[in-house]
Write a protein that holds these residues in place. Structure first.
Motif, PDB file in Angstrom:
ATOM      1  N   LEU A 138       1.587  -1.243   0.132  1.00 16.91           N
ATOM      2  CA  LEU A 138       0.170   0.331  -0.021  1.00 16.91           C
ATOM      3  C   LEU A 138       1.138   1.492   0.405  1.00 16.91           C
ATOM      4  O   LEU A 138       0.809   2.630  -0.633  1.00 16.91           O
ATOM      5  N   GLU A 139       1.743   1.502   1.095  1.00 19.92           N
ATOM      6  CA  GLU A 139       2.867   2.392   0.794  1.00 19.92           C
ATOM      7  C   GLU A 139       3.551   2.727  -0.134  1.00 19.92           C
ATOM      8  O   GLU A 139       4.071   3.488  -0.823  1.00 19.92           O
ATOM      9  N   TRP A 140       4.136   1.386  -1.058  1.00 23.61           N
ATOM     10  CA  TRP A 140       4.592   1.211  -2.522  1.00 23.61           C
ATOM     11  C   TRP A 140       3.369   2.423  -3.938  1.00 23.61           C
ATOM     12  O   TRP A 140       3.466   2.666  -4.618  1.00 23.61           O
ATOM     13  N   GLU A 141       2.623   1.541  -3.632  1.00 19.54           N
ATOM     14  CA  GLU A 141       1.140   1.942  -4.416  1.00 19.54           C
ATOM     15  C   GLU A 141       0.837   3.408  -4.561  1.00 19.54           C
ATOM     16  O   GLU A 141       1.073   4.512  -5.311  1.00 19.54           O
ATOM     17  N   ARG A 142       0.534   3.743  -3.162  1.00 21.05           N
ATOM     18  CA  ARG A 142       0.250   5.675  -2.215  1.00 21.05           C
ATOM     19  C   ARG A 142       1.730   6.377  -3.293  1.00 21.05           C
ATOM     20  O   ARG A 142       2.169   7.593  -3.354  1.00 21.05           O
ATOM     21  N   ILE A 143       3.152   5.803  -3.384  1.00 22.20           N
ATOM     22  CA  ILE A 143       4.278   6.955  -3.309  1.00 22.20           C
ATOM     23  C   ILE A 143       5.009   6.878  -4.777  1.00 22.20           C
ATOM     24  O   ILE A 143       4.737   7.834  -5.159  1.00 22.20           O
ATOM     25  N   HIS A 144       4.254   5.746  -5.522  1.00 24.03           N
ATOM     26  CA  HIS A 144       4.064   5.494  -7.215  1.00 24.03           C
ATOM     27  C   HIS A 144       3.437   6.291  -7.729  1.00 24.03           C
ATOM     28  O   HIS A 144       3.199   7.523  -8.210  1.00 24.03           O
ATOM     29  N   ALA A 145       1.595   6.824  -6.940  1.00 24.16           N
ATOM     30  CA  ALA A 145       0.754   7.737  -7.351  1.00 24.16           C
ATOM     31  C   ALA A 145       1.341   9.186  -7.084  1.00 24.16           C
ATOM     32  O   ALA A 145       0.750   9.965  -8.414  1.00 24.16           O
ATOM     33  N   VAL A 146       1.783   9.340  -6.378  1.00 22.48           N
ATOM     34  CA  VAL A 146       2.592  10.526  -5.828  1.00 22.48           C
ATOM     35  C   VAL A 146       3.394  11.034  -6.943  1.00 22.48           C
ATOM     36  O   VAL A 146       3.056  12.129  -7.265  1.00 22.48           O
ATOM     37  N   ASP A 151       5.360  14.840 -12.003  1.00 23.50           N
ATOM     38  CA  ASP A 151       5.894  13.972 -13.174  1.00 23.50           C
ATOM     39  C   ASP A 151       7.206  13.550 -12.706  1.00 23.50           C
ATOM     40  O   ASP A 151       8.380  13.832 -12.934  1.00 23.50           O
ATOM     41  N   PHE A 152       7.372  12.695 -10.967  1.00 21.69           N
ATOM     42  CA  PHE A 152       8.433  12.243 -10.838  1.00 21.69           C
ATOM     43  C   PHE A 152       9.477  13.320 -10.753  1.00 21.69           C
ATOM     44  O   PHE A 152      10.632  12.829  -9.945  1.00 21.69           O
ATOM     45  N   ASN A 153       8.838  14.081  -9.618  1.00 23.99           N
ATOM     46  CA  ASN A 153      10.271  15.201  -8.799  1.00 23.99           C
ATOM     47  C   ASN A 153       9.833  14.699  -7.691  1.00 23.99           C
ATOM     48  O   ASN A 153       8.406  15.026  -7.035  1.00 23.99           O
ATOM     49  N   ILE A 154      10.897  13.994  -7.072  1.00 20.60           N
ATOM     50  CA  ILE A 154      11.470  13.348  -5.935  1.00 20.60           C
ATOM     51  C   ILE A 154      10.895  14.373  -5.222  1.00 20.60           C
ATOM     52  O   ILE A 154      10.801  14.319  -3.953  1.00 20.60           O
ATOM     53  N   SER A 155      11.012  15.981  -4.740  1.00 23.39           N
ATOM     54  CA  SER A 155      11.634  16.375  -3.576  1.00 23.39           C
ATOM     55  C   SER A 155       9.874  17.443  -3.991  1.00 23.39           C
ATOM     56  O   SER A 155       9.440  17.000  -2.943  1.00 23.39           O
ATOM     57  N   GLU A 156       9.189  17.319  -4.864  1.00 26.32           N
ATOM     58  CA  GLU A 156       7.119  17.475  -4.459  1.00 26.32           C
ATOM     59  C   GLU A 156       6.740  16.434  -4.134  1.00 26.32           C
ATOM     60  O   GLU A 156       5.748  16.471  -3.459  1.00 26.32           O
ATOM     61  N   ALA A 157       7.336  15.199  -4.335  1.00 26.28           N
ATOM     62  CA  ALA A 157       6.397  13.998  -4.153  1.00 26.28           C
ATOM     63  C   ALA A 157       7.083  14.000  -2.213  1.00 26.28           C
ATOM     64  O   ALA A 157       5.409  13.541  -1.853  1.00 26.28           O
ATOM     65  N   ALA A 158       8.279  14.123  -2.569  1.00 29.63           N
ATOM     66  CA  ALA A 158       8.349  13.571  -0.700  1.00 29.63           C
ATOM     67  C   ALA A 158       7.544  14.994  -0.035  1.00 29.63           C
ATOM     68  O   ALA A 158       6.928  14.555   1.256  1.00 29.63           O
ATOM     69  N   ARG A 160       4.122  15.901  -0.555  1.00 32.04           N
ATOM     70  CA  ARG A 160       3.155  15.467  -0.590  1.00 32.04           C
ATOM     71  C   ARG A 160       3.547  14.417  -0.019  1.00 32.04           C
ATOM     72  O   ARG A 160       1.740  14.230   1.016  1.00 32.04           O
ATOM     73  N   LEU A 161       4.018  13.832   0.195  1.00 32.41           N
ATOM     74  CA  LEU A 161       3.378  12.835   1.609  1.00 32.41           C
ATOM     75  C   LEU A 161       4.682  12.553   2.501  1.00 32.41           C
ATOM     76  O   LEU A 161       4.102  11.864   3.506  1.00 32.41           O
ATOM     77  N   GLY A 162       4.925  14.039   3.274  1.00 31.91           N
ATOM     78  CA  GLY A 162       5.159  14.407   4.346  1.00 31.91           C
ATOM     79  C   GLY A 162       6.018  13.555   4.756  1.00 31.91           C
ATOM     80  O   GLY A 162       6.502  13.198   6.252  1.00 31.91           O
ATOM     81  N   MET A 163       7.533  13.164   3.643  1.00 29.80           N
ATOM     82  CA  MET A 163       8.438  12.905   4.329  1.00 29.80           C
ATOM     83  C   MET A 163       9.959  13.509   4.144  1.00 29.80           C
ATOM     84  O   MET A 163       9.543  14.499   2.827  1.00 29.80           O
ATOM     85  N   HIS A 164      10.706  13.264   4.427  1.00 28.45           N
ATOM     86  CA  HIS A 164      11.950  13.562   3.585  1.00 28.45           C
ATOM     87  C   HIS A 164      12.695  13.510   2.729  1.00 28.45           C
ATOM     88  O   HIS A 164      11.854  12.706   2.459  1.00 28.45           O
ATOM     89  N   ARG A 165      13.063  14.211   1.817  1.00 29.90           N
ATOM     90  CA  ARG A 165      13.925  13.992   0.303  1.00 29.90           C
ATOM     91  C   ARG A 165      14.443  12.544   0.551  1.00 29.90           C
ATOM     92  O   ARG A 165      14.788  11.652   0.020  1.00 29.90           O
ATOM     93  N   ARG A 166      15.273  12.540   1.185  1.00 26.47           N
ATOM     94  CA  ARG A 166      16.505  11.453   1.679  1.00 26.47           C
ATOM     95  C   ARG A 166      15.860  10.025   1.658  1.00 26.47           C
ATOM     96  O   ARG A 166      16.292   9.370   1.111  1.00 26.47           O
TER      97      ARG A 166
END
Length: 178
Positions: A138-146, A151-158, A160-166
């Motif tokens: 479920l976590e992986w599916e949510r990460i992939h959806a975000v 558009d695979f922008n890791i900083s923006e996805a992090a 939105r997910l409420g986690m650190h980019r690293r």
């Protein structure tokens, strides 16, 4: 002699579309390829396909869902299968509401798609899988959806997910995104 089976493939990944098209041609389909909503609409002016395979995430302003809606409005009898690498319950429900007969997650092959064309009516008799979905899945599916939403922008996805980019980068290293 069976009637002509005309298939429209709306997919912006040219190599995948060409490979899928060749596979369907070996099964006696005549195949039309479109890379966008506008190309699909232009092909409908000259052709009347009975089948369509639409990628959910198309480049450009309009998604595959808009394409499904346009195809269904053009011919409600057309059998439309949505393919996606970003499957979710919400988009599956929306695709069916807009006129798709089936919704398949990639990777799906020609057998899966052709079977989906034959499975037009929803049924309560489908077998349920015995394996429950894990928290990691479920976590992986949510990460992939975000990631797809951004558009695979890791900083923006992090963000939105409420986690650190690293942290997100480490999780992505464990399960490579393709």
């Amino acid at each position: 002699m069976q009637p002509e089976r005309l298939l429209l493939i709306v997919e912006d990944d040219f190599d995948f579309a060409r490979t899928l098209g060749r596979s369907f041609e070996r099964r006696q389909y005549r195949v039309l390829l479109a890379a966008s909503y506008d190309e699909a609409r232009a092909l409908l002016r000259q052709h009347v396909p009975g089948y369509a395979v639409v990628d959910l995430k198309l480049t450009g302003n309009l998604s595959g869902l808009a394409c499904v809606q346009m195809l269904h409005a053009h011919d409600p009898a057309m059998l439309i299968v949505v393919l996606t690498g970003f499957a979710s319950i919400g988009t599956a429900v929306e695709a069916v509401k807009l006129g798709a007969c089936q919704y398949l997650a990639k990777p799906s092959n020609t057998d899966d798609i052709e079977a989906a064309f034959g499975h037009q009516v929803a049924s309560a008799d489908l077998a349920l899988t015995a394996r429950p979905t894990s928290i990691k899945t479920l976590e992986w599916e949510r990460i992939h959806a975000v990631l797809a939403e951004t558009d695979f922008n890791i900083s923006e996805a992090a963000r939105r997910l409420g986690m650190h980019r690293r942290t997100l980068a480490r999780k992505l290293e464990k399960q490579r995104v393709k």
